[in-house]
Design an enzyme around this catalytic site. Sequence first.
Site, PDB file in Angstrom:
ATOM      1  N   ASP A 193      -2.545  -8.688   0.170  1.00 20.33           N
ATOM      2  CA  ASP A 193      -2.316  -9.497  -0.398  1.00 20.33           C
ATOM      3  C   ASP A 193      -0.160  -8.799  -1.059  1.00 20.33           C
ATOM      4  OD1 ASP A 193      -3.972 -10.085  -1.857  1.00 20.33           O
ATOM      5  OD2 ASP A 193      -5.006  -8.805  -2.319  1.00 20.33           O
ATOM      6  N   ARG A 228     -10.351 -10.692 -14.910  1.00 23.21           N
ATOM      7  CA  ARG A 228      -8.664 -10.264 -15.459  1.00 23.21           C
ATOM      8  C   ARG A 228      -8.044  -9.118 -14.200  1.00 23.21           C
ATOM      9  NH1 ARG A 228      -7.360  -5.927 -19.741  1.00 23.21           N
ATOM     10  NH2 ARG A 228      -5.750  -7.204 -21.051  1.00 23.21           N
ATOM     11  N   GLY A 284     -12.167 -16.833 -14.511  1.00 24.97           N
ATOM     12  CA  GLY A 284     -11.590 -15.687 -13.575  1.00 24.97           C
ATOM     13  C   GLY A 284     -11.179 -14.659 -13.948  1.00 24.97           C
TER      14      GLY A 284
END
Length: 387
Positions: free
Chosen positions: A138, A216, A214
Amino acid sequence: MAIFDKMIALWILVVFSFFTSCSAGKSEKQAKWDKYLKHIEDAVTDYEECSSENSGCYRSVLDADFKPWRDRGGIKQEDFERGKKDRRNGVVHYQIIGHKLYRQENSMFQPRSVGIEHFLLKLLPLLPDMELLINTQDYPMVNKWIDPTPILSFSRTPNEVDIFYPAWTFWSGGPFLKTYPEGLGRWDEQRKVIGKKSEEFPWKKKKSKAFFRGSRTSSERDPLVKYARQNPSYADAAYTKNQAWKSDADTLGKPPAGEISLADHCKYKYLFNFRGVAASFRFKHLFMCRSLVVHVGEDWKEFFYPAMKPWVHYIPMDVEMKDLPVMIEFVRKYDKVARAIADRGYKFVDKHLRLKDIELYWKNLLLTYHSLMQWKPKRDMSLKQIK
């Protein structure tokens, strides 16, 4: 009598102060709304639609990414070797030799590699010999303050100079959720599924609420979730579980909410997008709902972000979200304005972010990269062929 007069005067002062503050509050809110309208007017006036021909919408991104390498006289083998030596887990070594694809034996994220290799394999007949370092993590790898290495990453901030490539999720890979047990991809299929749901929920049938669902992964999402808890008529925002969830403390003190498919986001008019660990994969999907996208923060980007313009295709918000209540009231009050932005955002993604646009970007990216390579790669026998 003097005491009574003073009491009356004090009462009048209190009442006057109250109404003055209310009036000032209204004026302040309207001033912000007028500012939003001015932003939209100016942005739309200045906007010129790009062309999808030969990656026209994203040509400036390619030019910017490779400018440091042009300025250095090209990508030298020592730059590449330095990248190989310094690379962390998740940066994968590829070679294209004689129109065949080779990759290092171990790939940290196999589904992500599959999403990348789909495009490389498809383009093999057009590609000359080259070798690549593709980051499947990522996080970006190349800090702008150090000597650059030619590593490709899907996402970065202004602090990095990794070369953008289209994320693996255009074809396969995460996130892996109950709603998407095999990963979120493929983009071409998601376009159809979400597009069909958007037809079931045209603008007039959508709920006039801000919506987010979504995990956290970033506290930047907290203000909207807190606002929704206090204003359920205006917003529906809640945290779901992720792999790191251990207790309700990980979902801001409340039990985790159930996951909602991206298609079911289409039931709402105002869809919020936040960064996750890096740029959020949901961003492009939200536009297919023909809902208004509110994009929070501006640092994390994918290759196509610069072509999409704030106030033209989406509404931008800073990460502190201090104006959240005012903004939500604004989009509810100025419904036609909100819908027009939603329509422009949808049309851009529908017209300029098709799977063939992704393939074309990959092609131009690789050919530009090759044109700057200053060495001819030799077959690395430790790499295995990918078919």
